[in-house]
Design a protein around this motif. Sequence first.
Motif, PDB file in Angstrom:
ATOM      1  N   ALA A  35       2.606   9.747 -10.879  1.00  0.00           N
ATOM      2  CA  ALA A  35       1.650   9.738 -12.006  1.00  0.00           C
ATOM      3  C   ALA A  35       0.313  10.216 -11.452  1.00  0.00           C
ATOM      4  O   ALA A  35      -0.627   9.435 -11.299  1.00  0.00           O
ATOM      5  CB  ALA A  35       1.533   8.335 -12.592  1.00  0.00           C
ATOM      6  N   PRO A  36       0.219  11.521 -11.127  1.00  0.00           N
ATOM      7  CA  PRO A  36      -0.938  12.004 -10.376  1.00  0.00           C
ATOM      8  C   PRO A  36      -2.276  11.836 -11.102  1.00  0.00           C
ATOM      9  O   PRO A  36      -3.316  11.950 -10.453  1.00  0.00           O
ATOM     10  CB  PRO A  36      -0.626  13.487 -10.147  1.00  0.00           C
ATOM     11  CG  PRO A  36       0.694  13.757 -10.745  1.00  0.00           C
ATOM     12  CD  PRO A  36       1.233  12.528 -11.383  1.00  0.00           C
ATOM     13  N   HIS A  37      -2.253  11.559 -12.393  1.00  0.00           N
ATOM     14  CA  HIS A  37      -3.534  11.371 -13.089  1.00  0.00           C
ATOM     15  C   HIS A  37      -4.071   9.949 -12.918  1.00  0.00           C
ATOM     16  O   HIS A  37      -5.153   9.641 -13.406  1.00  0.00           O
ATOM     17  CB  HIS A  37      -3.395  11.729 -14.574  1.00  0.00           C
ATOM     18  CG  HIS A  37      -2.529  10.767 -15.345  1.00  0.00           C
ATOM     19  ND1 HIS A  37      -1.169  10.658 -15.153  1.00  0.00           N
ATOM     20  CD2 HIS A  37      -2.827   9.871 -16.314  1.00  0.00           C
ATOM     21  CE1 HIS A  37      -0.678   9.741 -15.965  1.00  0.00           C
ATOM     22  NE2 HIS A  37      -1.666   9.248 -16.685  1.00  0.00           N
ATOM     23  N   GLY A  45       0.829  -1.215   0.000  1.00  0.00           N
ATOM     24  CA  GLY A  45       0.000   0.000   0.000  1.00  0.00           C
ATOM     25  C   GLY A  45       0.859   1.259   0.000  1.00  0.00           C
ATOM     26  O   GLY A  45       0.572   2.228  -0.713  1.00  0.00           O
ATOM     27  N   LEU A  46       1.927   1.208   0.790  1.00  0.00           N
ATOM     28  CA  LEU A  46       2.807   2.389   0.861  1.00  0.00           C
ATOM     29  C   LEU A  46       3.529   2.619  -0.467  1.00  0.00           C
ATOM     30  O   LEU A  46       3.686   3.765  -0.917  1.00  0.00           O
ATOM     31  CB  LEU A  46       3.835   2.200   1.992  1.00  0.00           C
ATOM     32  CG  LEU A  46       3.224   2.271   3.395  1.00  0.00           C
ATOM     33  CD1 LEU A  46       4.205   1.752   4.444  1.00  0.00           C
ATOM     34  CD2 LEU A  46       2.809   3.713   3.715  1.00  0.00           C
ATOM     35  N   LEU A  47       3.953   1.531  -1.099  1.00  0.00           N
ATOM     36  CA  LEU A  47       4.639   1.687  -2.390  1.00  0.00           C
ATOM     37  C   LEU A  47       3.674   2.228  -3.446  1.00  0.00           C
ATOM     38  O   LEU A  47       4.031   3.112  -4.238  1.00  0.00           O
ATOM     39  CB  LEU A  47       5.249   0.356  -2.838  1.00  0.00           C
ATOM     40  CG  LEU A  47       5.947   0.415  -4.192  1.00  0.00           C
ATOM     41  CD1 LEU A  47       7.093   1.427  -4.198  1.00  0.00           C
ATOM     42  CD2 LEU A  47       6.458  -0.961  -4.608  1.00  0.00           C
ATOM     43  N   ALA A  48       2.457   1.691  -3.456  1.00  0.00           N
ATOM     44  CA  ALA A  48       1.458   2.186  -4.424  1.00  0.00           C
ATOM     45  C   ALA A  48       1.266   3.696  -4.229  1.00  0.00           C
ATOM     46  O   ALA A  48       1.252   4.467  -5.194  1.00  0.00           O
ATOM     47  CB  ALA A  48       0.148   1.439  -4.251  1.00  0.00           C
ATOM     48  N   GLU A  49       1.166   4.105  -2.977  1.00  0.00           N
ATOM     49  CA  GLU A  49       0.970   5.532  -2.673  1.00  0.00           C
ATOM     50  C   GLU A  49       2.132   6.371  -3.221  1.00  0.00           C
ATOM     51  O   GLU A  49       1.929   7.393  -3.885  1.00  0.00           O
ATOM     52  CB  GLU A  49       0.852   5.683  -1.151  1.00  0.00           C
ATOM     53  CG  GLU A  49       0.607   7.091  -0.642  1.00  0.00           C
ATOM     54  CD  GLU A  49       0.546   7.108   0.885  1.00  0.00           C
ATOM     55  OE1 GLU A  49      -0.561   7.249   1.421  1.00  0.00           O
ATOM     56  OE2 GLU A  49       1.613   6.981   1.539  1.00  0.00           O
TER      57      GLU A  49
END
Length: 461
Positions: free
Chosen positions: A115-117, A105-109
């Motif tokens: 890639a903010p879109h 979860g932390l890595l995904a965040e």
Amino acid sequence: MNQPKSFDLTGLLAARGGERYALHEQHMNRQLPRMLHTIGFDKVYTRAEGAYLYDADGSGYLDMLSGFGVFALGRHHPVIRQALHDVLDAELADLTQFDCAPLAGLLAERLLERAPHLDRVYFSNSGTEAVEAGLKFARYVTGRKRIIYLDHAFHGLTTGSLSVNGGKEFRRGFDPLLPDSEIKLGDIAALERELRKGDVAGFVFEPIQGKGVSIPPPGFLSAAQELVHRHKAMMIADEVQTGVGRTGDFFAYEYEGITPDIVATAKALSGGYIPIGATLAAGSTFDKVYSSMDRVLVHDSTFGSNAQAMAAALATLHVVESEDVVRRARETGDQLRTRLAELVDKYELVAEVRGRGLMIGIEFGRPSSWKLRGAWTALQTARKGLFAQTVVHALFHQHQILTQVSGDHVEVIKLIPPLIIGQREVDYFVDSFVAVMDDAHQGAGLMWDFGRSLMKQAVRS
Ligand code: PLP
């Protein structure tokens, strides 16, 4: 036979490491040792650090290949090593399969900050898996079958990724593949023609192609995005090689000002240690693919999200930021490319230098003088790409620099060094390349001798 009580890896390597070529010859793909013997790359490296490999005598080799782009931070980066020691020592309840692992979860965040879109990430174990997920997501979300890909594209070698591979040498004998269609790099009209047929799920592309270091013409990717979206298909960016700073942006598509619907990345994210693939997409894409609890595992992988890979990737992203790696890659790359590009006017065999950041291609071309043309033509007739191979050989044997020919049948050498190289490596590479070109332009000598022996080999096979 008495087995020792403890497993002694160091002892095993000391006792049997010397058999490495014979072991591959006997138990694995024997063409690898054969090829290494032929091109004279059959070295025994015993250690590696940063941008260098070392042989048993302690002699250093500058690694301008970085494990096909895996070692963006160099080898054995202390921060990543520490993260791996820490994750092992933490004795986590990893791969439970029925819990939500915190590091994933932390890595995904962290990754999505780049890639903010996009909103969500699927983790797998390799580049080809990251691409496969993208292809499947696009097909499921659009309900259509066909993916458009570019000639010379490389997206991995599992069957789905192979279906969008633009090289016949990889596809031959493995068909039937998926009903995907190839267009030429830059051919926007062909893309539109295919999209009009109404059955296209997505367009997959490398922002800079690994084979030949080919860059789409300016404006092509943004025009493609406009068309692909108009026809309700998806843009799938393969950032497996270009991602994580390689081209001087975190993702290479940023340079083109586009916002792909799906982004696949891998290689450098591993920190050079634990295989990882990541596929980023919008929340709406994930909500369609994983639309109910019944479908929770509809696309999944047993080892995806494992704690070691997540820890290595989190540490990698930390180093990329704390050591300002993306900016450094851009600046070092600009300098290296500019200095190499100056050689195009000096050496008739050097046709073009191109790339972005630290992904650089040096293309060789037909010389104008009679003195060189005979030898060049003879090599070309035997097999295209042999001249580039002689340059790679000379850089290796005369200057202890590891490079590669950028694909089959291309006269291009590709430089994808660790992104942490500096002035010393740039100077050393340019000086060595100049020495090799000086030698080549004499039209005789060791370099051409090796070319002739490769030529005989090519003719024989
Ligand atoms: N996509 C690109 C652009 C690549 O360069 C590669 C590997 O070289 C892949 C996908 C496949 O990655 P992997 O070898 O990790 O499956």
